[in-house]
Design a protein around this motif. Sequence first.
Motif, PDB file in Angstrom:
ATOM      1  N   ARG A 168      12.750  -9.240   5.854  1.00  7.89           N
ATOM      2  CA  ARG A 168      13.793 -10.218   6.141  1.00  7.89           C
ATOM      3  C   ARG A 168      13.166 -11.426   6.819  1.00  7.89           C
ATOM      4  NH1 ARG A 168      18.951  -7.595   8.871  1.00  7.89           N
ATOM      5  NH2 ARG A 168      18.147  -9.023  10.411  1.00  7.89           N
ATOM      6  N   SER A 169      13.460 -12.577   6.292  1.00 10.01           N
ATOM      7  CA  SER A 169      13.018 -13.819   6.901  1.00 10.01           C
ATOM      8  C   SER A 169      14.251 -14.656   7.207  1.00 10.01           C
ATOM      9  CB  SER A 169      12.099 -14.605   5.968  1.00 10.01           C
ATOM     10  OG  SER A 169      10.878 -13.944   5.823  1.00 10.01           O
ATOM     11  N   PHE A 170      14.183 -15.346   8.323  1.00 12.87           N
ATOM     12  CA  PHE A 170      15.266 -16.233   8.724  1.00 12.87           C
ATOM     13  C   PHE A 170      14.710 -17.632   8.831  1.00 12.87           C
ATOM     14  CE2 PHE A 170      16.406 -12.120  10.466  1.00 12.87           C
ATOM     15  CZ  PHE A 170      17.717 -11.993  10.062  1.00 12.87           C
ATOM     16  N   ARG A 171      15.540 -18.599   8.474  1.00 10.64           N
ATOM     17  CA  ARG A 171      15.127 -19.997   8.570  1.00 10.64           C
ATOM     18  C   ARG A 171      16.316 -20.838   9.001  1.00 10.64           C
ATOM     19  NH1 ARG A 171      12.037 -23.211   3.836  1.00 10.64           N
ATOM     20  NH2 ARG A 171      10.455 -23.847   5.306  1.00 10.64           N
ATOM     21  N   VAL A 172      16.059 -21.719   9.962  1.00 11.77           N
ATOM     22  CA  VAL A 172      17.057 -22.708  10.353  1.00 11.77           C
ATOM     23  C   VAL A 172      16.425 -24.079  10.191  1.00 11.77           C
ATOM     24  CG1 VAL A 172      18.323 -21.206  11.930  1.00 11.77           C
ATOM     25  CG2 VAL A 172      16.461 -22.601  12.799  1.00 11.77           C
ATOM     26  N   GLU A 211      11.043 -20.804  11.041  1.00 11.26           N
ATOM     27  CA  GLU A 211      11.073 -19.703  10.090  1.00 11.26           C
ATOM     28  C   GLU A 211      10.460 -18.471  10.747  1.00 11.26           C
ATOM     29  OE1 GLU A 211      10.014 -20.344   5.735  1.00 11.26           O
ATOM     30  OE2 GLU A 211       8.203 -19.448   6.586  1.00 11.26           O
ATOM     31  N   TYR A 212      11.165 -17.348  10.686  1.00 11.58           N
ATOM     32  CA  TYR A 212      10.687 -16.112  11.307  1.00 11.58           C
ATOM     33  C   TYR A 212      10.703 -14.997  10.270  1.00 11.58           C
ATOM     34  CZ  TYR A 212      10.271 -12.138  14.426  1.00 11.58           C
ATOM     35  OH  TYR A 212       9.845 -10.992  15.044  1.00 11.58           O
ATOM     36  N   CYS A 213       9.588 -14.286  10.143  1.00  9.27           N
ATOM     37  CA  CYS A 213       9.484 -13.139   9.248  1.00  9.27           C
ATOM     38  C   CYS A 213       9.578 -11.872  10.096  1.00  9.27           C
ATOM     39  CB  CYS A 213       8.167 -13.169   8.478  1.00  9.27           C
ATOM     40  SG  CYS A 213       7.961 -11.722   7.405  1.00  9.27           S
ATOM     41  N   GLU A 214      10.645 -11.118   9.911  1.00 12.29           N
ATOM     42  CA  GLU A 214      10.866  -9.921  10.706  1.00 12.29           C
ATOM     43  C   GLU A 214       9.808  -8.849  10.458  1.00 12.29           C
ATOM     44  OE1 GLU A 214      14.449  -7.195  10.286  1.00 12.29           O
ATOM     45  OE2 GLU A 214      15.064  -8.582  11.877  1.00 12.29           O
ATOM     46  N   ARG A 226      13.761  -9.587  17.058  1.00 17.29           N
ATOM     47  CA  ARG A 226      14.746  -9.666  15.984  1.00 17.29           C
ATOM     48  C   ARG A 226      15.686 -10.833  16.234  1.00 17.29           C
ATOM     49  NH1 ARG A 226      15.735  -3.721  17.004  1.00 17.29           N
ATOM     50  NH2 ARG A 226      17.188  -4.732  18.387  1.00 17.29           N
ATOM     51  N   ASP A 258      18.198 -13.997  15.820  1.00 16.89           N
ATOM     52  CA  ASP A 258      19.217 -14.398  14.861  1.00 16.89           C
ATOM     53  C   ASP A 258      19.130 -15.911  14.683  1.00 16.89           C
ATOM     54  OD1 ASP A 258      20.479 -15.535  17.089  1.00 16.89           O
ATOM     55  OD2 ASP A 258      21.936 -13.918  17.266  1.00 16.89           O
ATOM     56  N   SER A 259      20.014 -16.473  13.887  1.00 14.01           N
ATOM     57  CA  SER A 259      19.928 -17.907  13.595  1.00 14.01           C
ATOM     58  C   SER A 259      20.158 -18.754  14.848  1.00 14.01           C
ATOM     59  CB  SER A 259      20.899 -18.292  12.488  1.00 14.01           C
ATOM     60  OG  SER A 259      22.220 -17.998  12.854  1.00 14.01           O
TER      61      SER A 259
END
Length: 82
Positions: free
Chosen positions: A5-9, A21-24, A62, A64-65
């Motif tokens: 799971r990767s998150f990007r704002v 950008e964060y790669c869990e 972990r 979140d956005s």
Amino acid sequence: MQKSRSFRVTAQLGDAEMSAEYCEQTGRLRILQEGNLVREWFPPNSWMAIASVAGARHWGTRPDSEELRALLESQMSLLRAG
């Protein structure tokens, strides 16, 4: 097999688009400006960077956005000042 799971704002800094950008799976945290790498951290530094601006709810492991947005806004402030 565990799904990565990767998150990007993304936000605007003047005319430039910036992203956090964060790669869990790996814990890698990157700050990008117009798609170009500005900063990159790996654990435990990435976790500390997130926890330092967003609190220690998940100890930075972990995010979140909202936590990534807090980090991005902090980094944007540093880039404006520098």
